[in-house]
Design a protein around this motif. Structure first.
Motif, PDB file in Angstrom:
ATOM      1  N   LEU A 128       0.886  -1.221   0.009  1.00  0.00           N
ATOM      2  CA  LEU A 128      -0.119  -0.049   0.038  1.00  0.00           C
ATOM      3  C   LEU A 128       0.801   1.317  -0.158  1.00  0.00           C
ATOM      4  N   GLY A 129       0.019   2.268  -0.319  1.00  0.00           N
ATOM      5  CA  GLY A 129       0.999   3.702  -0.407  1.00  0.00           C
ATOM      6  C   GLY A 129       1.449   3.828   1.154  1.00  0.00           C
ATOM      7  N   ARG A 130       2.586   4.500   0.978  1.00  0.00           N
ATOM      8  CA  ARG A 130       3.186   5.262   2.433  1.00  0.00           C
ATOM      9  C   ARG A 130       3.948   3.984   3.089  1.00  0.00           C
ATOM     10  N   THR A 131       4.407   2.899   2.267  1.00  0.00           N
ATOM     11  CA  THR A 131       5.224   1.816   2.605  1.00  0.00           C
ATOM     12  C   THR A 131       6.541   2.038   2.101  1.00  0.00           C
ATOM     13  N   GLY A 132       6.917   2.973   1.867  1.00  0.00           N
ATOM     14  CA  GLY A 132       8.313   3.129   0.870  1.00  0.00           C
ATOM     15  C   GLY A 132       8.326   3.041  -0.243  1.00  0.00           C
TER      16      GLY A 132
END
Length: 218
Positions: free
Chosen positions: A10-14
């Motif tokens: 998912l977004g915001r996992t690097g």
């Protein structure tokens, strides 16, 4: 050109750092949400994909890899459509992930939560999996873990790398069968970076392209 790497995280996992890392390793261009803003002509195609009518060949024309939203929503379909692709699942502490989303992609008044009219259908598709509960910590942490569990249960182990950005180059390069670069692993798109981009209206295609080019040159 067929995708060689599919990001399921998912977004915001690097994912931005992974995008830049994959491009440095020769798996570029890599699709990421920023590519949608740089190529708004792709928005109707993504909306159609959300309605069950994807044209993956058009959406990923010229790309060798994909990470982040909106592509990560379709990881099951993509792993079947590109059977030779390897899958990378980016993870982090679920509570820290939730905190990051609230300050960035799901911030009140932000584009995903309150999109401009031309992007309403697109962001409606992107946000659908969160069922309007993107500000509820317990729900989102459970969603994050369930997403990981689904990936682990579905993807054959030989096709999958579970990866945290803090691990750096070594596991990523071993998985992809490429040499480890001498340069540091990318560290991009922190919460402060994201907020600065929003403040400067860097979602403008030309500004976004200039920013991504600057990141690549680091």
């Amino acid at each position: 050109m067929a995708l060689k790497v599919i990001g399921t995280g998912l977004g915001r996992t690097g994912t931005m750092s992974l995008k830049l890392a994959l491009e440095q390793l020769g798996f570029g261009p890599c699709h990421h949400m920023v590519e949608v803003f740089m190529h708004p002509e792709s928005v109707p195609l993504w909306v159609e994909a959300g309605r069950g009518r994807p044209d993956w060949d058009k959406l990923f024309d010229g790309y060798q890899a994909m990470v982040d939203h909106p592509g990560c929503r379709f990881w099951r379909e993509l792993m079947d459509y590109y059977p030779d692709a390897k899958l990378i699942h980016t993870v982090r502490d679920p509570n820290k992930w939730f905190d990051s989303t609230q300050a960035t992609i799901f911030a009140p008044g932000g584009g995903a939560v309150n999109p401009p009219e031309p992007m309403k259908d697109f962001f409606g598709m992107v946000m659908e999996e969160y069922q309007g509960r993107q500000h509820e910590r317990e729900y989102m942490v459970e969603h994050f873990q369930r997403h990981t569990d689904d990936v682990l249960a579905t993807v054959p182990p030989e096709r999958l790398l579970v990866f945290e950005a803090a691990q750096g180059w070594a596991p990523l390069c071993a998985f992809l069968g490429v040499p480890v670069p001498e340069t540091p692993y990318p560290r991009e798109n922190s919460t402060s970076d994201f907020q600065a981009r929003v403040r400067t209206n860097a979602m403008d295609p030309e500004k976004m392209k200039a920013e991504i080019d600057a990141m690549r040159s680091h």
